[in-house]
Design a protein around this motif. Structure first.
Motif, PDB file in Angstrom:
ATOM      1  N   MET A 139       0.852  -1.186   0.000  1.00 45.15           N
ATOM      2  CA  MET A 139       0.000   0.000   0.000  1.00 45.15           C
ATOM      3  C   MET A 139       0.893   1.243   0.000  1.00 45.15           C
ATOM      4  O   MET A 139       1.603   1.506   0.963  1.00 45.15           O
ATOM      5  CB  MET A 139      -0.910   0.012   1.224  1.00 45.15           C
ATOM      6  CG  MET A 139      -1.889   1.181   1.249  1.00 45.15           C
ATOM      7  SD  MET A 139      -3.060   1.149  -0.137  1.00 45.15           S
ATOM      8  CE  MET A 139      -3.983  -0.347   0.274  1.00 45.15           C
ATOM      9  N   GLY A 140       0.875   1.966  -1.102  1.00 46.49           N
ATOM     10  CA  GLY A 140       1.749   3.122  -1.229  1.00 46.49           C
ATOM     11  C   GLY A 140       1.070   4.422  -0.864  1.00 46.49           C
ATOM     12  O   GLY A 140      -0.048   4.437  -0.329  1.00 46.49           O
ATOM     13  N   VAL A 141       1.757   5.524  -1.135  1.00 43.35           N
ATOM     14  CA  VAL A 141       1.206   6.863  -0.918  1.00 43.35           C
ATOM     15  C   VAL A 141       1.411   7.680  -2.188  1.00 43.35           C
ATOM     16  O   VAL A 141       2.345   7.450  -2.962  1.00 43.35           O
ATOM     17  CB  VAL A 141       1.888   7.581   0.273  1.00 43.35           C
ATOM     18  CG1 VAL A 141       1.599   6.860   1.567  1.00 43.35           C
ATOM     19  CG2 VAL A 141       3.395   7.722   0.047  1.00 43.35           C
ATOM     20  N   GLU A 142       0.525   8.643  -2.404  1.00 45.99           N
ATOM     21  CA  GLU A 142       0.660   9.545  -3.543  1.00 45.99           C
ATOM     22  C   GLU A 142       1.694  10.632  -3.243  1.00 45.99           C
ATOM     23  O   GLU A 142       1.900  11.011  -2.091  1.00 45.99           O
ATOM     24  CB  GLU A 142      -0.683  10.221  -3.841  1.00 45.99           C
ATOM     25  CG  GLU A 142      -1.755   9.293  -4.355  1.00 45.99           C
ATOM     26  CD  GLU A 142      -3.038  10.049  -4.683  1.00 45.99           C
ATOM     27  OE1 GLU A 142      -3.126  11.252  -4.356  1.00 45.99           O
ATOM     28  OE2 GLU A 142      -3.942   9.422  -5.263  1.00 45.99           O
ATOM     29  N   LEU A 143       2.301  11.130  -4.313  1.00 46.22           N
ATOM     30  CA  LEU A 143       3.147  12.315  -4.184  1.00 46.22           C
ATOM     31  C   LEU A 143       2.310  13.586  -4.268  1.00 46.22           C
ATOM     32  O   LEU A 143       2.681  14.625  -3.715  1.00 46.22           O
ATOM     33  CB  LEU A 143       4.217  12.335  -5.271  1.00 46.22           C
ATOM     34  CG  LEU A 143       5.199  11.152  -5.296  1.00 46.22           C
ATOM     35  CD1 LEU A 143       6.267  11.385  -6.350  1.00 46.22           C
ATOM     36  CD2 LEU A 143       5.835  10.934  -3.947  1.00 46.22           C
ATOM     37  N   PHE A 144       1.197  13.502  -4.967  1.00 45.62           N
ATOM     38  CA  PHE A 144       0.305  14.646  -5.153  1.00 45.62           C
ATOM     39  C   PHE A 144      -0.070  15.282  -3.811  1.00 45.62           C
ATOM     40  O   PHE A 144      -0.508  14.615  -2.884  1.00 45.62           O
ATOM     41  CB  PHE A 144      -0.965  14.198  -5.896  1.00 45.62           C
ATOM     42  CG  PHE A 144      -2.025  15.254  -5.987  1.00 45.62           C
ATOM     43  CD1 PHE A 144      -1.888  16.310  -6.874  1.00 45.62           C
ATOM     44  CD2 PHE A 144      -3.147  15.201  -5.175  1.00 45.62           C
ATOM     45  CE1 PHE A 144      -2.859  17.293  -6.953  1.00 45.62           C
ATOM     46  CE2 PHE A 144      -4.134  16.173  -5.256  1.00 45.62           C
ATOM     47  CZ  PHE A 144      -3.984  17.228  -6.144  1.00 45.62           C
ATOM     48  N   ALA A 164       9.263  18.495  -8.946  1.00 42.86           N
ATOM     49  CA  ALA A 164       8.305  18.241  -7.870  1.00 42.86           C
ATOM     50  C   ALA A 164       7.078  19.141  -8.000  1.00 42.86           C
ATOM     51  O   ALA A 164       5.943  18.703  -7.769  1.00 42.86           O
ATOM     52  CB  ALA A 164       8.982  18.445  -6.519  1.00 42.86           C
ATOM     53  N   LEU A 165       7.300  20.396  -8.362  1.00 41.48           N
ATOM     54  CA  LEU A 165       6.168  21.300  -8.563  1.00 41.48           C
ATOM     55  C   LEU A 165       5.294  20.825  -9.716  1.00 41.48           C
ATOM     56  O   LEU A 165       4.070  20.980  -9.684  1.00 41.48           O
ATOM     57  CB  LEU A 165       6.675  22.724  -8.815  1.00 41.48           C
ATOM     58  CG  LEU A 165       7.338  23.420  -7.619  1.00 41.48           C
ATOM     59  CD1 LEU A 165       7.959  24.744  -8.044  1.00 41.48           C
ATOM     60  CD2 LEU A 165       6.341  23.641  -6.493  1.00 41.48           C
ATOM     61  N   GLY A 166       5.932  20.225 -10.735  1.00 43.76           N
ATOM     62  CA  GLY A 166       5.175  19.653 -11.851  1.00 43.76           C
ATOM     63  C   GLY A 166       4.312  18.481 -11.426  1.00 43.76           C
ATOM     64  O   GLY A 166       3.302  18.178 -12.075  1.00 43.76           O
ATOM     65  N   LEU A 167       4.697  17.828 -10.335  1.00 40.66           N
ATOM     66  CA  LEU A 167       3.912  16.724  -9.774  1.00 40.66           C
ATOM     67  C   LEU A 167       2.870  17.234  -8.773  1.00 40.66           C
ATOM     68  O   LEU A 167       2.209  16.438  -8.110  1.00 40.66           O
ATOM     69  CB  LEU A 167       4.846  15.732  -9.071  1.00 40.66           C
ATOM     70  CG  LEU A 167       5.831  14.985  -9.973  1.00 40.66           C
ATOM     71  CD1 LEU A 167       6.861  14.255  -9.129  1.00 40.66           C
ATOM     72  CD2 LEU A 167       5.099  14.014 -10.886  1.00 40.66           C
ATOM     73  N   HIS A 168       2.754  18.558  -8.672  1.00 42.40           N
ATOM     74  CA  HIS A 168       1.805  19.213  -7.759  1.00 42.40           C
ATOM     75  C   HIS A 168       2.092  18.877  -6.297  1.00 42.40           C
ATOM     76  O   HIS A 168       1.185  18.697  -5.491  1.00 42.40           O
ATOM     77  CB  HIS A 168       0.360  18.854  -8.129  1.00 42.40           C
ATOM     78  CG  HIS A 168      -0.045  19.341  -9.485  1.00 42.40           C
ATOM     79  ND1 HIS A 168      -0.433  20.648  -9.731  1.00 42.40           N
ATOM     80  CD2 HIS A 168      -0.096  18.703 -10.688  1.00 42.40           C
ATOM     81  CE1 HIS A 168      -0.703  20.785 -11.014  1.00 42.40           C
ATOM     82  NE2 HIS A 168      -0.496  19.629 -11.614  1.00 42.40           N
TER      83      HIS A 168
END
Length: 532
Positions: A139-144, A164-168
């Motif tokens: 079970m992972g986590v989002e970067l968003f 990273a900003l491009g990944l919101h």
């Protein structure tokens, strides 16, 4: 007919890069296995004007002694740990590197490692390869919308921020040299380290390894982190206390880690090995086809330019000036570096502006090179990898405004330089000149006139002009076996601000500094180091 320059390529370099030497009229020998054969390298190095290397070839003092014709060593990449730079300097051999050729590759690897640890990709891949289908286990986590803490917002760090900003993601950054203006331009929030640790869901490091950054993520720092944080290190081994991190991972306070670099390399028994949700790679930050090709082509062009025209680029031990200028400017370049080193070692907060005043004859010299030497001196206090070529670029990236002022001779000296560094809190200035013997001297600090010889190890103090200062300094140094080679005093006025600058034979031990502080006589006591 002029003999062609000869270059030895002793490590793996692309054929395209080797062809550049040939196309430029260089006599090149391509033997990528030679770097690992110390005896053979010693037997042939005396034939060559240039040596192109990666990391396998060790350019030791012994190799340099045998290299009787060698003029330049160029490293395809940024790290020059395998080159004895002081020995090369003594031999008059220029050492070059390619500081920016692998920035994108390293930044992308950090982003890839962040994805890998967020979704436990390596463990999930191994499990699936073994015939398991453990969908509920991983079970992972989002970067968003997560907060990324970036420690070090220089060349590579700024690229990571952009991605990273491009990944919101929300990005906070800690960097002593990051100005508010530069932070705004990058789109990040500038914070202190403890706040970054408290807020970040992910932390990525992009700073060099220095005494100030060693174990910057110590056991204490890790204890102050947000529970469930994930840590990525693709910068330098030794930035993180690996034992403390391993304990935090086992206890569940840290949710995961991704490391490409280790305190000891090759890493064979790191405490991080074989822990769940720890992704490790063998120092692959710069290992892409594009990066390796870029630095190889860059090193071939730089070496060819120098051997054929005398142009110097990305040199770590020589200013980027023409051969004609070097003889005249050498002492002034050294002075500029000393002025910068003084200001850099005394300035702990972000620098927003640097002004260099050139008075008299020096104003007619190549001030661009002198500017670079001064800025490199400032930045080296926190990043020893900075050189004269990379310093202006790094300063610009960090929002440091560089300006110069030139004026005709005024005052008692035929020529002098004055460096002023401005932060949000204060301005600090220091001036110097070059005497007829070619030796740089400090002539003014904080507006106070002095005449100070510059040594490798110095001690700078400030105090109110009261009796007892000379006695306290001399007695404390003498009682603790610290020999004073030169002692310079100055004051603004009677009972006003006063300074002392001591040139000592060896570094002043910390306990001695402590004893001086305990006298209560000094407002500031700083040990200083200069490359003389």
């Amino acid at each position: 007919m002029t003999q062609k320059p000869k270059v030895l390529v002793s490590d793996a370099l692309s054929e395209t890069a080797v062809q550049i030497f040939r196309d430029r009229g260089i006599d090149v020998t391509f033997d990528p296995s030679l770097g690992k054969d110390k005896d053979k390298l010693l037997s042939v190095i005396g034939e060559y004007d240039g040596l192109a290397i990666r990391s396998a070839t060790k350019v030791t003092e012994k190799v340099l002694e045998a290299a009787t014709k060698l003029k330049v060593v160029a490293r395809a990449g940024i790290g020059v740990d395998n080159v004895d730079i002081p020995a090369a300097s003594k031999k008059g051999v220029i050492v070059m590197n390619t500081p920016f050729g692998n920035s994108i590759t390293t930044a992308e690897h950090a982003i890839a490692m962040m994805f890998a640890v967020a979704r436990q990709i390596p463990e999930a891949s191994t499990s699936t390869h073994s015939g398991k289908w453990e969908k509920n286990r991983f079970m992972g986590v989002e970067l968003f919308n997560k907060t990324l803490g970036v420690i070090g917002a220089g060349n590579i760090g700024s690229i990571v921020i952009e991605r990273a900003l491009g990944l919101h993601m929300k990005v906070v950054a800690y960097d002593p040299f990051l100005s508010e203006e530069r932070a705004d331009k990058l789109g990040v929030e500038k914070v202190e380290l403890d706040e970054l640790l408290r807020r970040a869901d992910f932390i990525t490091l992009h700073v060099p390894l220095t005494e100030k950054t060693r174990n910057i993520l110590s056991a204490e720092a890790i204890a102050g982190m947000k529970p469930g944080v994930r840590i990525i290190n693709c910068a330098r081994g030794g930035l993180v206390d690996e034992d403390a991190l391993a304990l935090a991972l086992k206890e569940g306070r840290v949710a995961g880690a991704a490391f490409d670099v280790f305190a000891e390399e090759p890493a064979v028994n790191s405490p991080l090995f074989n822990l769940p949700n720890v992704v490790v790679t063998p120092h692959l930050g710069a290992s892409t086809t594009e990066a390796q090709e870029n630095v190889a082509l860059q090193v071939a062009e730089q070496m060819s330019d120098y051997l054929l025209t005398g142009a110097v680029q990305n040199a770590l031990n020589m200013p980027s000036v023409t051969a004609e200028e070097a003889k005249i400017m050498g002492p002034w370049v050294k002075l500029a570096g000393h002025l910068g080193a003084f200001a850099g070692q005394l300035t702990d907060e972000p620098i927003r502006a640097v002004n260099i005043l050139y008075n008299g004859e020096v104003a007619e010299m190549n001030t661009a090179a002198l500017n670079a030497a001064a800025v490199a001196g400032i930045l080296k206090a926190h990043n020893p990898e900075v050189n004269m070529v990379s310093a202006p670029v790094i300063a610009k990236d960090r929002g440091i405004a560089l300006s110069t002022t030139t004026q005709e001779k005024s005052g008692v000296f035929d020529s002098y330089m004055k460096l002023t560094v401005a932060t949000d809190k204060r301005e600090r200035s220091i001036a110097g000149t070059v005497y007829s013997d070619g030796k740089p001297r400090f002539i003014q600090i904080k507006g106070i006139t002095i005449d100070a010889e510059i040594g490798a190890h110095m001690l700078y103090t400030t105090n109110e002009d009261v009796p007892g200062i000379i006695g306290a300094l001399g007695q404390t140094m003498g009682e603790n076996g610290v020999n004073i080679a030169n002692f310079t005093l100055g004051r603004s006025q009677k009972n006003g601000d006063a300074i002392a600058l001591l040139y000592v034979d060896e570094p002043v031990p910390a306990p001695v500094i402590g004893k001086l502080k305990a006298t209560g006589l000094f407002e500031q006591i700083r040990p200083l180091v200069f490359e003389v």
